[in-house]
Structure formats: C-alpha cells, structure tokens
Design an enzyme around this catalytic site. Structure first.
Site, PDB file in Angstrom:
ATOM      1  N   GLY A  86       0.818  -1.220   0.000  1.00  0.00           N
ATOM      2  CA  GLY A  86       0.000   0.000   0.000  1.00  0.00           C
ATOM      3  C   GLY A  86       0.844   1.259   0.000  1.00  0.00           C
ATOM      4  O   GLY A  86       2.061   1.209   0.155  1.00  0.00           O
ATOM      5  N   GLY A  88       2.567   3.799   1.449  1.00  0.00           N
ATOM      6  CA  GLY A  88       3.088   4.067   2.787  1.00  0.00           C
ATOM      7  C   GLY A  88       3.717   5.439   2.907  1.00  0.00           C
ATOM      8  O   GLY A  88       4.098   5.878   3.987  1.00  0.00           O
ATOM      9  N   ASP A 122       9.218   6.908   7.901  1.00  0.00           N
ATOM     10  CA  ASP A 122       8.651   8.237   8.152  1.00  0.00           C
ATOM     11  C   ASP A 122       7.602   8.699   7.142  1.00  0.00           C
ATOM     12  O   ASP A 122       6.996   9.757   7.312  1.00  0.00           O
ATOM     13  CB  ASP A 122       9.777   9.273   8.214  1.00  0.00           C
ATOM     14  CG  ASP A 122      10.671   9.218   6.981  1.00  0.00           C
ATOM     15  OD1 ASP A 122      10.276   8.575   5.976  1.00  0.00           O
ATOM     16  OD2 ASP A 122      11.761   9.813   7.010  1.00  0.00           O
ATOM     17  N   GLY A 123       7.406   7.926   6.077  1.00  0.00           N
ATOM     18  CA  GLY A 123       6.427   8.368   5.084  1.00  0.00           C
ATOM     19  C   GLY A 123       6.904   9.536   4.233  1.00  0.00           C
ATOM     20  O   GLY A 123       6.144  10.100   3.455  1.00  0.00           O
ATOM     21  N   ARG A 174       3.297  13.467  -8.461  1.00  0.00           N
ATOM     22  CA  ARG A 174       3.305  12.498  -9.557  1.00  0.00           C
ATOM     23  C   ARG A 174       1.951  12.465 -10.245  1.00  0.00           C
ATOM     24  O   ARG A 174       0.908  12.539  -9.593  1.00  0.00           O
ATOM     25  CB  ARG A 174       3.657  11.119  -9.001  1.00  0.00           C
ATOM     26  CG  ARG A 174       3.640  10.021 -10.043  1.00  0.00           C
ATOM     27  CD  ARG A 174       4.468   8.835  -9.604  1.00  0.00           C
ATOM     28  NE  ARG A 174       3.765   7.972  -8.670  1.00  0.00           N
ATOM     29  CZ  ARG A 174       4.288   6.854  -8.176  1.00  0.00           C
ATOM     30  NH1 ARG A 174       5.510   6.473  -8.525  1.00  0.00           N
ATOM     31  NH2 ARG A 174       3.612   6.111  -7.333  1.00  0.00           N
ATOM     32  N   ARG A 181      -2.045  -1.517  -9.996  1.00  0.00           N
ATOM     33  CA  ARG A 181      -0.850  -2.328 -10.214  1.00  0.00           C
ATOM     34  C   ARG A 181      -1.231  -3.801 -10.233  1.00  0.00           C
ATOM     35  O   ARG A 181      -2.320  -4.167  -9.767  1.00  0.00           O
ATOM     36  CB  ARG A 181       0.142  -2.110  -9.055  1.00  0.00           C
ATOM     37  CG  ARG A 181       0.398  -0.658  -8.732  1.00  0.00           C
ATOM     38  CD  ARG A 181       0.683  -0.472  -7.228  1.00  0.00           C
ATOM     39  NE  ARG A 181       0.762   0.950  -6.866  1.00  0.00           N
ATOM     40  CZ  ARG A 181       1.894   1.639  -6.807  1.00  0.00           C
ATOM     41  NH1 ARG A 181       3.038   1.047  -7.026  1.00  0.00           N
ATOM     42  NH2 ARG A 181       1.885   2.920  -6.512  1.00  0.00           N
ATOM     43  N   ASP A 246       4.333  -4.913  -7.458  1.00  0.00           N
ATOM     44  CA  ASP A 246       3.672  -3.656  -7.064  1.00  0.00           C
ATOM     45  C   ASP A 246       4.204  -2.487  -7.890  1.00  0.00           C
ATOM     46  O   ASP A 246       3.643  -1.402  -7.845  1.00  0.00           O
ATOM     47  CB  ASP A 246       3.864  -3.372  -5.571  1.00  0.00           C
ATOM     48  CG  ASP A 246       5.324  -3.237  -5.193  1.00  0.00           C
ATOM     49  OD1 ASP A 246       6.083  -4.189  -5.428  1.00  0.00           O
ATOM     50  OD2 ASP A 246       5.709  -2.174  -4.670  1.00  0.00           O
ATOM     51  N   ASP A 256       7.340   3.919 -10.734  1.00  0.00           N
ATOM     52  CA  ASP A 256       8.241   3.713  -9.592  1.00  0.00           C
ATOM     53  C   ASP A 256       9.708   3.702  -9.992  1.00  0.00           C
ATOM     54  O   ASP A 256      10.351   2.659 -10.069  1.00  0.00           O
ATOM     55  CB  ASP A 256       7.851   2.448  -8.799  1.00  0.00           C
ATOM     56  CG  ASP A 256       6.766   2.779  -7.780  1.00  0.00           C
ATOM     57  OD1 ASP A 256       6.342   3.951  -7.734  1.00  0.00           O
ATOM     58  OD2 ASP A 256       6.342   1.893  -7.028  1.00  0.00           O
TER      59      ASP A 256
HETATM   60  P1  AMP Z   1       8.812   0.570  -2.824  1.00  0.00           P
HETATM   61  O1  AMP Z   1      10.072  -0.129  -2.493  1.00  0.00           O
HETATM   62  O2  AMP Z   1       8.987   2.030  -3.085  1.00  0.00           O
HETATM   63  O3  AMP Z   1       8.023  -0.111  -3.905  1.00  0.00           O
HETATM   64  O4  AMP Z   1       7.951   0.525  -1.490  1.00  0.00           O
HETATM   65  C1  AMP Z   1       7.601  -0.687  -0.857  1.00  0.00           C
HETATM   66  C2  AMP Z   1       6.675  -0.416   0.314  1.00  0.00           C
HETATM   67  O5  AMP Z   1       7.340   0.310   1.362  1.00  0.00           O
HETATM   68  C3  AMP Z   1       5.458   0.428  -0.053  1.00  0.00           C
HETATM   69  O6  AMP Z   1       4.373  -0.036   0.689  1.00  0.00           O
HETATM   70  C4  AMP Z   1       5.885   1.804   0.373  1.00  0.00           C
HETATM   71  O7  AMP Z   1       4.793   2.630   0.608  1.00  0.00           O
HETATM   72  C5  AMP Z   1       6.675   1.519   1.640  1.00  0.00           C
HETATM   73  N1  AMP Z   1       7.641   2.599   1.923  1.00  0.00           N
HETATM   74  C6  AMP Z   1       8.717   2.913   1.167  1.00  0.00           C
HETATM   75  N2  AMP Z   1       9.368   3.979   1.678  1.00  0.00           N
HETATM   76  C7  AMP Z   1       8.673   4.376   2.775  1.00  0.00           C
HETATM   77  C8  AMP Z   1       8.827   5.437   3.728  1.00  0.00           C
HETATM   78  N3  AMP Z   1       9.823   6.320   3.664  1.00  0.00           N
HETATM   79  N4  AMP Z   1       7.913   5.513   4.715  1.00  0.00           N
HETATM   80  C9  AMP Z   1       6.905   4.642   4.809  1.00  0.00           C
HETATM   81  N5  AMP Z   1       6.699   3.624   3.948  1.00  0.00           N
HETATM   82  C10 AMP Z   1       7.574   3.466   2.941  1.00  0.00           C
HETATM   83 MG    MG Z   2       6.445   0.324  -5.172  1.00  0.00          MG
END
Ligand code: AMP
Ligand code: MG
Length: 476
Positions: A86, A88, A122-123, A174, A181, A246, A256
């Site tokens: 999801g 995040g 930290d989101g 974005r 996905r 994803d 991504d």
């Molecule tokens: P990604 O590797 O970008 O495809 O992200 C994989 C998962 O980790 C997704 O659910 C993202 O929303 C979560 N995520 C990645 N970076 C962060 C972040 N800095 N804070 C919170 N969730 C994250």
């Molecule tokens: Mg991703």
C-alpha cells in the site's frame, strides 16, 4: 483556482484504500514546476507557483474537490509475496479530468505516514530520489515511452534521515494514468475477495481497456502493452531496477523510478540497483520478469474465469502471448536503430552481431547508435577494439543500401541524450547544497532528446572511468 476533480477510485468500496490527508510540511519551497504538464491537465501554472498553489502541491492545503486516499495493494518483492504493502508514503489527492476527458491521478509522494507505512518509516522522501524520479520520468516521456509524469518537486524545509544522515526532505507530485498495479489485484486475491477482484477488474476495464469484455481479453491486452513497454526500455538501454509486482502498472506506464538507470557501456547482464543482489532485474532479464509478473496477474484473475482447468490453460496462453509481441516489437525497434524500416527475421543476426560486439568491446549503448545515425565512422571509436565494429559495418552497409532513408529512421529511434547516471548524481549533489541550476540545465537538455542541439553537447559524453556510476540506490 478550481480543479476539476472526479474521484472515481475514492468512490470504490472503503476496503480499497484508507482516507488519509497529507501531513503538512514545515516550509514548502518549489524546486521545479512542469508547466507543459500543468497545461495538459488544465491547471493554471501561474497559480501553482503562487503561495496557495505551493501549499497544495506540498499537501499543506487541500484543494476543493480533493478526496485524499492511500491505496491498498500487495506485491511480490524480489519474488517474495507481501500481502499488504500500500501507499506508505504517498497520498493521492484525486483524479483530474482534462478538457479532452483524459483522467489523471494526482499523487503526492513523500506526503507523510499512512496506515500502510512500512514499520517505523517516516512516510517522507528526500531530495535525491525525488529529483531522480522527476528527471528520469520526464526524460522517458520525452523519449516517447509510456510513463508516469512529474508535475512538480518541492523541498519541505524538513530533514529526513537516511543511512544515518540528515538529508533535505522533498515531495514529488506524480501524475499517472492510474495507480492500479498487478499488486492491487494481488491484494484482493490474497484475501479471497472475489467481489473486490470483480470491482477492480471493472475499474481497470473502464479506465484503460474499454475494448475488453472478459478477464482473458484484459490479460491479453495487458500482456501486449507490457511487451511493447519492455521492448521500448530495451531499445533505449533502460534498466528499471525493481520490477516487483507492485511496481508494474496495468495502464502500461513505466512506474516507480527507484534505482533505475540507463546503461552506459553495454552488457546484457548489467545491474545497477544496490538492492538487487542476485541480478533478478538485470537488463536482459526484464522480458522474463515481465512474464513472471503477468503470471501473478493471471493467477489473480483465475477465480473470475470460470471452470478451473480450462481457465488455467487459457490464462497461460494469454501470458505467453507476451513473447510474440515482445519479439516482434524488439525486432522492429532494434531494426530501426540500425536504419531498417521493417526488420525481418533475416535481420536478427545483424542486430545480435552488433550487440555481441558492443558487449565484448564495452561500447557505450547510446553513443554507438547515435553515431550510426550521424556519422558511422565515429562509432568505431566507441569500441575498445575498433576493428570489431569495422567488420560488422561492411555487412550493415550492404543491408541498408536497400533502405530508402536509413538515417531518417535512425534519427527517430536513437536519442542523442539520455539521463546519464553521472549527470543525475551530479545534479543531486548540487541540489543537496541548494543549487538547482544543474537540474534545470539537465531537464532542458533532455526535453528533446532526439534533436541535434550543440548547446547540450556535454550531455552526450560518456562518463570517464572516475565518473562511472556502478550502483544506484532506492534510498526512499
Ligand atoms: P517501494 O520499495 O517504493 O516499492 O515501497 C515498498 C513499500 O514500502 C510500499 O508499501 C511503500 O509505501 C513503503 N515505503 C517505502 N518507503 C517508505 C517510507 N519512507 N515511509 C513509509 N513507507 C515506505
Ligand atoms: Mg512500489
């Protein structure tokens, strides 16, 4: 300013997302605004640059009509299934409908924690990955590749800690045809939520595949779009880096941009991503991985496809239909790269011979093909052993003697400028110090990558051995 939102995804059942407002940031500052894209969306670029516009782009103020959500999805990450990923660190503000009816998701990446945030993350995002995605995705669009777009990048005035180091916080705005996905389907499949799968499939059909009526037709259409997309990546020497399920958008857009890269010297086994230890997502493996991801998508659709045994057989055939489309599209593009308007099977060996020599003699992918369109003599100096090229050139010249306008064909397929890794790194290093001039210059150089432009000659250069980037980082 009023934005014409029509938030179809936020009208789906509540289990498809969490309602989540962006978490405000301390001191938003616009780094770059994409005025052309703003116009495409019917947004007033001058307003977006005003304090109210910036507050919206940063998530500090919600525009009228926005219904912010974090989408739910699952996914295979490096082959391992994660039932709940999801958004995040991203919040979708809503869907903007342009005057011609085209619909675009508007998403803030780095908008703060959501219920989907990974562990104690930290989101947020920092300026490096944000500007990397901005530059790479806009370069891809200019190169003609289907991709999500970047409307704006902002500094947040906050500090984000990555690898025990404080870094400038940032947000990427974005724009995507949608954020559905393979992993979105997996989310519902993993919960045996048939109703959810059906609703999601209908949403996908309405939004991207109106010509399709059955799950099988959708699967075939998705496979064809992915095949065309990956063939296009391959013809540009692009390595996505994290082809997790994803990170595969069913719209057929590239999505991504993490540790992605354009190759400099050619090698089929090339890997850049620091997190891809085993080369799962190496350059030459991308078509196979796309098929693997499509098989995961197909598995999600099976429960909607009727009698099990027949469905499995049909779905497998639909997944495999990727291969034919991919091979045809790859041959067509690679043929055009060497000046053949419509390459046939008999031209395959000429293309493969060149690639083989490029790999052995460490030739720069983009420079070899741009030399072919401009001045084939110059191509030989790209090879550690120039004779290797001379031997290929004889056969090639005999072949293109039969073509009407080889240089013209090559000029539309072989870019002169790509976002070279060392240029991207240099741009990020400057931006970390508050200097955005390299960013703006890089964006200008990449806006028309196929056009001759002496002002940007320095961006054609391959990296020196000291400048060569070996690893790219997710660094979210
Ligand atoms: P990604 O590797 O970008 O495809 O992200 C994989 C998962 O980790 C997704 O659910 C993202 O929303 C979560 N995520 C990645 N970076 C962060 C972040 N800095 N804070 C919170 N969730 C994250
Ligand atoms: Mg991703």
């Amino acid at each position: 300013m009023t934005i014409s939102f029509d938030n179809s995804y936020a009208r789906l059942p509540e289990r498809f997302f969490e309602r989540q407002e962006p978490v405000p940031v301390k001191a938003p500052e616009l780094v770059v605004l994409n005025r052309d894209l703003a116009a495409r969306l019917g947004l007033d670029a001058d307003w977006l640059e005003s304090p109210e516009g910036i507050a919206m782009l940063a998530g500090n103020a919600l525009p009228e009509g926005a219904e912010p959500i974090a989408q739910a999805y699952a996914g295979h990450q490096f082959g391992g299934f994660v039932p709940r990923l999801g958004d995040g660190r991203a919040v979708m503000l809503g869907e903007v409908v342009a005057t011609d009816g085209a619909r675009f998701d508007l998403q803030l990446k780095g908008a703060g924690r959501t219920v989907f945030s990974r562990g104690r993350s930290d989101g947020r995002a920092w300026i490096g990955p944000v500007l990397r995605e901005y530059v790479l995705s806009e370069a891809m669009a200019a190169l003609g590749v289907p991709t999500t777009r970047a409307l704006a990048a902002l500094r947040t005035g906050e500090t984000v800690v990555r690898d025990a180091m404080g870094r400038p916080g940032a947000i990427l705005v974005r724009v995507a045809a949608s954020h559905i996905r393979v992993g979105t389907f997996q989310y519902f499949a993993a919960r045996d939520d048939l109703e959810g799968l059906r609703t999601l499939l209908n949403t996908l059909i309405e939004r991207h595949y109106p010509e399709c009526e059955t799950p099988l037709e959708v699967l075939r259409a998705v496979a064809a779009r992915q095949a065309e997309l990956v063939a296009h990546w391959m013809a540009l020497g692009f390595i996505h880096g994290v082809m997790n399920t994803d990170n595969m958008a069913l719209s057929g857009e590239t999505i991504d941009y993490g540790p992605c890269a354009f190759m400099d010297h050619y090698h089929p086994g090339r890997v850049f991503s620091s997190i891809d230890q085993f080369g799962r997502y190496a350059y030459a493996r991308q078509p196979q991985i796309a098929v693997w991801n499509l098989a995961q998508f197909a598995t999600c659709l099976l429960p909607l496809m009727g009698e099990r045994e027949a469905a499995v057989e049909e779905a497998s055939a639909a997944v495999d239909s990727f291969i034919g489309v991919y091979q045809r599209e790859w041959l067509r593009r690679m043929g055009r790269k060497i000046g053949i308007t419509e390459a046939g099977e008999e031209d395959l060996s000429l293309i493969e011979d060149l690639l083989g020599r490029m790999a052995t003699e460490k030739a720069d992918f983009t420079r070899v093909f741009s030399a072919l369109r401009r001045d084939p003599k110059a191509a030989r100096t790209e090879f550690t052993e120039p004779m290797a090229f001379d031997l290929w050139r004889e056969g090639w010249e005999a072949r293109i003697a039969r073509e009407a306008d080889p240089a013209g064909v090559m000029a539309t397929e072989n870019p002169l400028r790509i976002p070279r890794n060392h240029r991207v790194e240099e741009m990020i290093a400057a931006a970390m110090e508050g200097d955005d001039a390299p960013l703006h210059r890089l964006l200008a150089a990449l806006a028309e990558p196929y056009a001759e432009d002496a002002r940007y000659a320095e961006y054609e250069a391959a990296p020196s051995p000291a400048e060569r980037v070996q690893r790219t980082f997710c660094g979210t």
